[in-house]
Write a protein that holds these residues in place. Structure first.
Motif, PDB file in Angstrom:
ATOM      1  N   ASP A 104       0.758  -1.358   0.012  1.00 54.62           N
ATOM      2  CA  ASP A 104      -0.245  -0.081   0.093  1.00 54.62           C
ATOM      3  C   ASP A 104       0.941   1.266  -0.113  1.00 54.62           C
ATOM      4  OD1 ASP A 104      -2.164  -1.785   0.403  1.00 54.62           O
ATOM      5  OD2 ASP A 104      -1.929  -1.838   2.555  1.00 54.62           O
ATOM      6  N   LEU A 105       1.982   1.193   0.625  1.00 58.59           N
ATOM      7  CA  LEU A 105       3.164   2.306   0.985  1.00 58.59           C
ATOM      8  C   LEU A 105       4.281   1.865   0.818  1.00 58.59           C
ATOM      9  CD1 LEU A 105       3.603   5.477   1.643  1.00 58.59           C
ATOM     10  CD2 LEU A 105       3.543   4.743   3.954  1.00 58.59           C
ATOM     11  N   VAL A 106       4.978   2.537   0.301  1.00 56.30           N
ATOM     12  CA  VAL A 106       6.769   2.290   0.352  1.00 56.30           C
ATOM     13  C   VAL A 106       7.305   3.612   0.457  1.00 56.30           C
ATOM     14  CG1 VAL A 106       8.690   1.667  -0.948  1.00 56.30           C
ATOM     15  CG2 VAL A 106       6.521   0.267  -1.102  1.00 56.30           C
ATOM     16  N   VAL A 107       8.227   3.396   1.677  1.00 58.11           N
ATOM     17  CA  VAL A 107       9.037   4.901   1.718  1.00 58.11           C
ATOM     18  C   VAL A 107      10.490   4.385   1.707  1.00 58.11           C
ATOM     19  CG1 VAL A 107       9.726   6.406   3.480  1.00 58.11           C
ATOM     20  CG2 VAL A 107       7.327   5.333   3.625  1.00 58.11           C
ATOM     21  N   ARG A 108      11.071   5.234   0.881  1.00 59.01           N
ATOM     22  CA  ARG A 108      12.512   5.011   0.822  1.00 59.01           C
ATOM     23  C   ARG A 108      13.624   6.083   1.419  1.00 59.01           C
ATOM     24  NH1 ARG A 108      10.461   4.138  -4.304  1.00 59.01           N
ATOM     25  NH2 ARG A 108      10.109   1.673  -4.996  1.00 59.01           N
ATOM     26  N   GLY A 109      14.306   5.884   1.883  1.00 52.85           N
ATOM     27  CA  GLY A 109      15.350   6.904   2.301  1.00 52.85           C
ATOM     28  C   GLY A 109      16.562   6.427   2.988  1.00 52.85           C
ATOM     29  N   ARG A 110      17.622   7.283   2.769  1.00 58.27           N
ATOM     30  CA  ARG A 110      19.109   7.030   3.157  1.00 58.27           C
ATOM     31  C   ARG A 110      19.201   6.957   4.672  1.00 58.27           C
ATOM     32  NH1 ARG A 110      21.899   6.484  -0.887  1.00 58.27           N
ATOM     33  NH2 ARG A 110      21.399   7.532  -2.984  1.00 58.27           N
ATOM     34  N   LYS A 111      18.122   7.470   5.390  1.00 55.53           N
ATOM     35  CA  LYS A 111      18.491   7.521   6.920  1.00 55.53           C
ATOM     36  C   LYS A 111      17.000   7.173   7.608  1.00 55.53           C
ATOM     37  CE  LYS A 111      21.095   9.601  10.678  1.00 55.53           C
ATOM     38  NZ  LYS A 111      21.886  10.947  11.026  1.00 55.53           N
ATOM     39  N   ILE A 112      16.589   6.099   7.857  1.00 54.15           N
ATOM     40  CA  ILE A 112      15.383   5.376   8.415  1.00 54.15           C
ATOM     41  C   ILE A 112      15.778   4.558   9.770  1.00 54.15           C
ATOM     42  CG2 ILE A 112      13.570   3.915   8.149  1.00 54.15           C
ATOM     43  CD1 ILE A 112      13.394   4.449   5.196  1.00 54.15           C
ATOM     44  N   TYR A 113      15.336   5.114  10.692  1.00 51.19           N
ATOM     45  CA  TYR A 113      15.531   4.545  12.230  1.00 51.19           C
ATOM     46  C   TYR A 113      14.681   3.451  12.269  1.00 51.19           C
ATOM     47  CZ  TYR A 113      17.994   9.037  12.894  1.00 51.19           C
ATOM     48  OH  TYR A 113      18.979   9.933  12.879  1.00 51.19           O
ATOM     49  N   ALA A 114      15.084   2.351  11.795  1.00 52.01           N
ATOM     50  CA  ALA A 114      14.366   0.943  11.981  1.00 52.01           C
ATOM     51  C   ALA A 114      15.050   0.331  13.226  1.00 52.01           C
ATOM     52  CB  ALA A 114      14.699   0.045  10.634  1.00 52.01           C
ATOM     53  N   ALA A 115      14.304  -0.653  13.665  1.00 50.68           N
ATOM     54  CA  ALA A 115      14.599  -1.318  14.792  1.00 50.68           C
ATOM     55  C   ALA A 115      15.814  -1.982  14.495  1.00 50.68           C
ATOM     56  CB  ALA A 115      13.625  -2.302  15.092  1.00 50.68           C
ATOM     57  N   ALA A 116      16.158  -2.558  13.333  1.00 51.55           N
ATOM     58  CA  ALA A 116      17.264  -3.327  12.694  1.00 51.55           C
ATOM     59  C   ALA A 116      18.815  -2.258  12.748  1.00 51.55           C
ATOM     60  CB  ALA A 116      17.075  -3.965  11.378  1.00 51.55           C
ATOM     61  N   GLY A 117      18.413  -0.981  12.944  1.00 53.04           N
ATOM     62  CA  GLY A 117      19.435  -0.188  12.865  1.00 53.04           C
ATOM     63  C   GLY A 117      19.172   1.040  11.973  1.00 53.04           C
TER      64      GLY A 117
END
Length: 452
Positions: free
Chosen positions: A7-20
């Motif tokens: 439904d949605l895709v977000v792309r970025g060079r700095k995403i604060y995900a739980a994996a890092g």
């Protein structure tokens, strides 16, 4: 993958995900994070967002200390205005305090009244605390079964007569009751005997108001909570810690295994007693904003883990109740409105101290979600709710109280330059950013949450 696989895709060079923190693509399906993959994978979605070079993606903040006041005092704040302000500030989940609404949330019937008032108005997800007041011990388990996230009590006058405070013995009795079904007691910890012995606040002198709520009032009450939690093995949480003098006893209790957590608030971490002008009642809150040295110790308490989290204690009122014209600290309502500004306030101060955004998110998103046991909130990972904020961390703005979404245009931060602007906010993958962040107003799609 086929087009519109997500439904949605977000792309970025700095995403604060739980994996890092890094360059990721986030795929959202059915309101849930369904993919976290390296940037360049090429996920496709019905809506695709490419973050600008100066934008980062954060998990939506969780604010577990918000006074919405509806029903009963909706002119102070209401669910529509509070949750719109939350969305504007990147907050995607709030938990509403059991006062200053009328009726207070001290019975299942009162909880239903609160839920009915909130239904169809919320722009972010909303949960509810119950209240522990004299004589309602028998209501605690039914409220827990009805889905409240825990129970708030005061050890001093609450400011409103319909929510009376507990004496220490009844606080301990209720904590023992809550321990029997592993619920949480959250405590406004100030000792009324100390306050009664202190000078009475009156007039425009902020120093006089500060002297009326000395650190010893907090210290004594926190010691009472610690000992009650030690004896009952119940879960206790100290609200809006202002006195840094209490940090050593809190740290010792934690080392001893007492089930204790602690929050503080942006106003205690960003404002200084030395800078508050006489008559500036927008700064009045209880417990009060203290001196610079105290503030620095609170920051250290966050960094060493003695303090667990940062939440707003958004406690609004009408302009007349703040007594702005006379500026009398003895009669003005005590509360700071900051729900929309918390992230930028803390980020501004954190940067000055060399503290990264990861720590800010730990204090303002992940740990508040943990406190409320909201397993799907507070992180960007597969299986979590797709609650995000797009944050331009390097941009600045000047606070204009008239442009905030809070119902009443008053804030002690008026005119203050802050770092970091929330550009967009998403709740379960649907944008809920209020105007002027977007061209048109969005419908309220927030859900009323029950304890997991």
């Amino acid at each position: 993958m086929t087009h519109a696989d997500f439904d949605l895709v977000v792309r970025g060079r700095k995403i604060y995900a739980a994996a890092g923190t890094g360059a990721w693509e986030i795929g959202v399906r059915g309101g849930t994070v369904s993919a976290v993959v390296p940037l360049g994978t090429g996920l496709s979605g019905a809506r695709e967002i490419e973050l600008a070079d100066d934008e980062v993606l954060l998990p939506g903040l969780v604010d577990t200390h918000v006074h919405v006041n509806e029903p009963g005092r909706t002119e102070w704040e209401g669910f529509a205005s509070a949750t719109r302000a939350a969305a504007a500030g990147g907050v995607t989940t709030i938990i509403d305090m059991p006062l200053n609404s009328i009726p207070p949330t001290v019975s299942v019937e009162a909880l239903h009244a609160k839920q009915e008032a909130a239904a169809g108005q919320a722009f972010v997800d909303v949960g509810f605390w119950g209240g522990a007041v004299p004589g309602n011990t028998a209501d605690l388990r039914p409220l827990h079964d009805a889905g409240v996230f825990g129970f708030k009590c005061f050890l001093v006058h609450s400011g409103v007569d319909e929510f009376p405070h507990l004496e220490p013995a009844e606080m301990e009795k209720d904590l023992a009751e809550l321990a029997s079904f592993d619920s949480l007691l959250i405590v406004h910890a100030e000792d009324p005997a100390v306050i009664e012995a202190a000078p009475e606040p009156s007039g425009r002198d902020y120093a006089g108001f500060l002297a009326s709520r000395p650190p010893s009032a907090e210290n004594n009450a926190i010691a009472q909570v610690i000992e009650a939690a030690r004896r009952t093995r119940g879960r206790a949480h100290i609200l809006h810690l202002s006195s840094a003098e209490a940090l050593p006893m809190i740290a010792e209790a934690k080392r001893d295994g007492v089930r204790l957590t602690v929050e503080t608030c942006p106003h205690y971490l960003t404002l200084l007693a030395e800078d508050i002008p006489d008559g500036a009642t927008a700064f009045k809150c209880c417990p009060p904003i203290r001196e610079d040295a105290n503030r620095e110790q609170l920051w250290q308490g966050l960094l060493d883990g003695t303090i667990d989290l940062i939440v707003s204690d958004h406690s609004p009122s009408t302009l007349d109740l703040k007594d702005l014209e006379a500026g009398n600290f003895g009669v003005a309502w005590g509360g700071v409105s900051s729900l929309q500004l918390g992230l930028s306030l803390i980020w501004t101060e954190a940067q000055r101290r060399g503290i990264g955004l990861e720590k800010v998110l730990e204090w303002m998103s992940h740990r508040p979600a943990e406190l409320a046991r909201l397993g799907r909130k507070g992180r960007i990972e597969v299986g979590a709710d797709a609650d995000f904020a797009v944050f331009a961390s390097e941009r600045t703005f000047v606070v204009d109280a008239t442009r905030l979404h809070h119902k009443n245009p008053i804030t002690p931060y008026a005119g203050k330059e802050l770092s970091g602007i929330v550009q967009q906010t998403f709740l379960r993958g649907v944008e809920v950013s209020p105007a002027p962040n977007r061209d048109t107003e969005v419908p309220p799609t927030g859900r009323l949450l029950r304890r997991d």
